[in-house]
Each structure stands twice: as structure tokens, then as C-alpha cells.
Design an enzyme around this catalytic site. Structure first.
Site, PDB file in Angstrom:
ATOM      1  CG  ASP A  59      -7.837   6.516   4.552  1.00 52.00           C
ATOM      2  OD1 ASP A  59      -6.810   5.901   4.208  1.00 52.00           O
ATOM      3  OD2 ASP A  59      -8.926   6.425   3.936  1.00 52.00           O
ATOM      4  CG  HIS A 103     -10.745  -2.593   9.797  1.00 56.48           C
ATOM      5  ND1 HIS A 103      -9.447  -2.867   9.437  1.00 56.48           N
ATOM      6  CD2 HIS A 103     -11.383  -3.788   9.785  1.00 56.48           C
ATOM      7  CE1 HIS A 103      -9.309  -4.166   9.220  1.00 56.48           C
ATOM      8  NE2 HIS A 103     -10.476  -4.743   9.410  1.00 56.48           N
TER       9      HIS A 103
HETATM   10  N1  APR Z   1       0.875   0.544  -4.396  1.00 56.60           N
HETATM   11  C1  APR Z   1       0.574  -0.779  -4.202  1.00 56.60           C
HETATM   12  N2  APR Z   1       0.726  -1.416  -3.010  1.00 56.60           N
HETATM   13  C2  APR Z   1       1.222  -0.685  -1.984  1.00 56.60           C
HETATM   14  C3  APR Z   1       1.570   0.686  -2.107  1.00 56.60           C
HETATM   15  C4  APR Z   1       1.372   1.290  -3.383  1.00 56.60           C
HETATM   16  N3  APR Z   1       1.665   2.588  -3.597  1.00 56.60           N
HETATM   17  N4  APR Z   1       2.052   1.113  -0.909  1.00 56.60           N
HETATM   18  C5  APR Z   1       2.002   0.059  -0.064  1.00 56.60           C
HETATM   19  N5  APR Z   1       1.514  -1.018  -0.710  1.00 56.60           N
HETATM   20  C6  APR Z   1       1.250  -2.346  -0.142  1.00 56.60           C
HETATM   21  C7  APR Z   1       2.341  -2.867   0.787  1.00 56.60           C
HETATM   22  O1  APR Z   1       3.271  -3.621   0.063  1.00 56.60           O
HETATM   23  C8  APR Z   1       1.536  -3.726   1.771  1.00 56.60           C
HETATM   24  O2  APR Z   1       1.537  -5.091   1.384  1.00 56.60           O
HETATM   25  O3  APR Z   1       0.098  -2.200   0.653  1.00 56.60           O
HETATM   26  C9  APR Z   1       0.098  -3.195   1.671  1.00 56.60           C
HETATM   27  C10 APR Z   1      -0.391  -2.566   2.965  1.00 56.60           C
HETATM   28  O4  APR Z   1      -0.452  -3.589   3.931  1.00 56.60           O
HETATM   29  P1  APR Z   1      -0.715  -3.214   5.465  1.00 56.60           P
HETATM   30  O5  APR Z   1       0.166  -2.065   5.855  1.00 56.60           O
HETATM   31  O6  APR Z   1      -0.658  -4.492   6.238  1.00 56.60           O
HETATM   32  O7  APR Z   1      -2.207  -2.633   5.482  1.00 56.60           O
HETATM   33  P2  APR Z   1      -3.571  -3.455   5.468  1.00 56.60           P
HETATM   34  O8  APR Z   1      -3.460  -4.683   4.661  1.00 56.60           O
HETATM   35  O9  APR Z   1      -4.627  -2.473   5.101  1.00 56.60           O
HETATM   36  O10 APR Z   1      -3.750  -3.841   7.030  1.00 56.60           O
HETATM   37  C11 APR Z   1      -4.991  -4.420   7.411  1.00 56.60           C
HETATM   38  O11 APR Z   1      -4.294  -4.225   9.720  1.00 56.60           O
HETATM   39  O12 APR Z   1      -3.337  -3.013  11.449  1.00 56.60           O
HETATM   40  C12 APR Z   1      -4.535  -3.418  10.893  1.00 56.60           C
HETATM   41  O13 APR Z   1      -6.589  -2.257  11.082  1.00 56.60           O
HETATM   42  C13 APR Z   1      -5.344  -2.218  10.440  1.00 56.60           C
HETATM   43  O14 APR Z   1      -6.823  -2.049   8.522  1.00 56.60           O
HETATM   44  C14 APR Z   1      -5.517  -2.442   8.927  1.00 56.60           C
HETATM   45  C15 APR Z   1      -5.326  -3.945   8.793  1.00 56.60           C
END
Ligand code: APR
Length: 258
Positions: free
Chosen positions: A104, A131
Site C-alpha cells: 500500500d 511484495h
Molecule cells: N493491530 C494489531 N494486529 C492487527 C490489527 C491491528 N489493528 N489488525 C489486524 N491485525 C493482525 C491480524 O490479527 C492478522 O494476524 O494482522 C494480521 C494480518 O495478517 P494477514 O491478513 O495474513 O496479512 P499479512 O500477514 O500481511 O499477509 C502476508 O499474504 O495474501 C498475502 O501478499 C499478501 O502480503 C500479504 C501476505
């Protein structure tokens, strides 16, 4: 001394401190996360966005990608207090690199904002977008990078896939499932994880490779590892500190403890 204060005690200007961030750090800015409640992958199938599909069905890929881009980046998101706290840590000499899985661009916005405000210092945040950056597109033939907005507009009007002046096909400048991360970026990230004295994993489910292995590299190099995440992660058991809190509360509190 609570967990974050214990973590802060390990951070000083001589330490090599590295932060790995995921979608959770941008969630408070309004950017949807991929997993957890109402995640992006509840509305879309990852299989629509693989590199294989991009190559075999570029028109169909672009049709779906337009919808995903609107879901992920339809509004003008702003960096939040957690992005800004990491930038201030870097500005103050307490953070050496931000490795982000996010596409982003919000870490760059936060760094640029600080740089604009304090030109004499400047913010030379070492931000590695593992990414890629979804605000850009890249031609798969000549490699030319461009701002994504006008290309997405052309695609939305029917040019699917949109093509470059060289007749090559544009691809969103992100790493697709099944696509190799840029070698230099992941090698640099692995080196930073190995060399870190403190490794912070912030707002990530830590399930997608190769980023998910970075905290374990830090653990095996005797770094102090801290996890800040609302939900449990596979790294929690190996981490020194696990902070089950919102990033916009925990990261500014960590920064202000330094
Ligand atoms: N504060 C703390 N943690 C949070 C908050 C918050 N406000 N909001 C969400 N989370 C946590 C969620 O509990 C979750 O475990 O952030 C985590 C986000 O996890 P994902 O949605 O799996 O995102 P990410 O780990 O970045 O995914 C990795 O997967 O789909 C691919 O390319 C995509 O870069 C991404 C990669």
C-alpha cells in the site's frame, strides 16, 4: 516492567533493529487485511491472482485485479500512528530497516511526510517492499515502471490487459502468488534478519513465505524477537516478547519508551 518496556530496554542506537510489517499495521488506516475476520481472501480467491493465471489469462486476471485494487486501495488511505512511530524510531536512530509485506505504500508516505517536515534531517528509512507496490505497474517485456492509476483506468475502460508502448503487457508491480520475490530484496531481508539484535514482527499472521521465515532467522541468530499482533502467530512460541495489542497503541508506546 511490562513486555513492551522489556523490549524497549533492548533497543538502543548501537543495536541493529529491524521491523517486519504486515497488513495489520495498515488495518487501522482502513486497508483490509487478507486473513482474519472479513479478510480479503473471504471475498476473493487467491487463485485468481497467481502468476500462472496472469500469464495464461491476462485479460481475466486484469478484470479481477481491478476489483481487488478497488477493495484494497479504493480510498485514499493515510499512514496511522503505528507507521509514524516506526518512522520516528528510524529518524531517531533506533530502527535500521522496515521490511514490509504490504503493497500500500504507507510506510513510504510516513517517511516522506517526516522528510518533508524536517528537511535538514531527512528520513532515510530503509524500506524494503518485499511484495512490491500496488500503486505502480510494470511492463513484463521492457521492465518500465509507471504510476498505476492511469493504467488501471484504461483497463477498467476495457483495455485488458493494458499494454506498454513496447507492446508488452503491464503487470501490477506486486509479487503474485507463485512468483519469485526479487532476489536482491529477499537476500537483503534475510541478511538484516540474521544481523538484527532486535527483530519486531508487527501486524502479520506470519504464514506467507519467504517473509514468514525471517523472524525464525532472527531467533536463530540470538536476536531479541518481539511480536505485536492481535491474533496468535506461528512465531509466538519462539519470540521473547508477544504483545497481543492494537498496533496503534503498542508501537507508539514502544517508540515513546525509547
Ligand atoms: N493491530 C494489531 N494486529 C492487527 C490489527 C491491528 N489493528 N489488525 C489486524 N491485525 C493482525 C491480524 O490479527 C492478522 O494476524 O494482522 C494480521 C494480518 O495478517 P494477514 O491478513 O495474513 O496479512 P499479512 O500477514 O500481511 O499477509 C502476508 O499474504 O495474501 C498475502 O501478499 C499478501 O502480503 C500479504 C501476505
Amino acid at each position: 516492567m511490562d513486555d513492551l518496556e522489556r523490549l524497549a530496554a533492548e533497543i538502543d542506537r548501537d543495536a541493529t533493529v529491524v521491523a517486519l510489517t504486515g497488513a495489520g499495521i495498515s488495518a487501522p488506516s482502513g486497508v483490509p487485511t487478507f486473513r482474519g475476520d472479513d479478510g480479503v481472501w473471504d471475498h476473493f480467491d487467491e487463485g485468481q491472482f497467481t502468476y500462472g493465471r496472469f500469464r495464461s489469462d491476462p485479460a481475466g486476471f486484469w478484470e479481477d485485479r481491478i476489483e481487488l485494487q478497488r477493495e484494497l486501495f479504493g480510498d485514499d488511505y493515510e499512514p496511522n500512528a503505528a507507521h509514524e512511530a516506526l518512522t520516528e524510531m528510524e529518524q531517531e536512530g533506533y530502527l535500521d530497516a522496515i521490511l514490509t509485506q504490504n503493497t500500500d505504500g504507507l510506510h513510504g508516505d510516513a517517511a516522506a511526510a517526516v522528510a518533508d517536515d524536517e528537511l535538514e534531517n531527512g528520513a532515510d528509512a530503509t524500506i524494503l517492499e518485499l511484495h512490491g507496490n500496488a500503486r505502480q505497474v510494470r511492463c513484463i517485456d521492457c521492465g518500465r515502471r509507471r504510476d498505476g492509476d492511469p493504467i488501471f483506468e484504461r483497463a477498467a475502460k476495457g483495455e485488458r490487459p493494458p499494454t506498454c508502448d513496447c507492446d508488452g503487457i503491464y503487470k501490477p508491480d506486486v509479487v503474485l502468488f507463485g512468483e519469485q520475490l526479487p532476489g536482491a530484496a529477499i537476500q537483503r531481508a534475510r541478511t538484516l534478519a540474521r544481523e538484527s539484535d532486535v527483530f519486531l514482527a508487527i501486524g502479520s499472521s506470519l504464514v506467507v513465505e519467504p517473509a514468514a521465515s525471517l523472524p525464525h532467522l532472527a531467533v536463530s541468530s540470538d536476536a531479541t524477537v518481539g511480536v505485536v499482533n492481535l491474533e496468535s502467530t506461528p512465531v509466538d512460541d519462539a519470540a521473547d516478547v508477544v504483545c497481543r495489542a492494537d498496533v496503534t497503541e503498542a508501537v507508539p508506546r514502544l517508540q515513546s519508551s525509547l
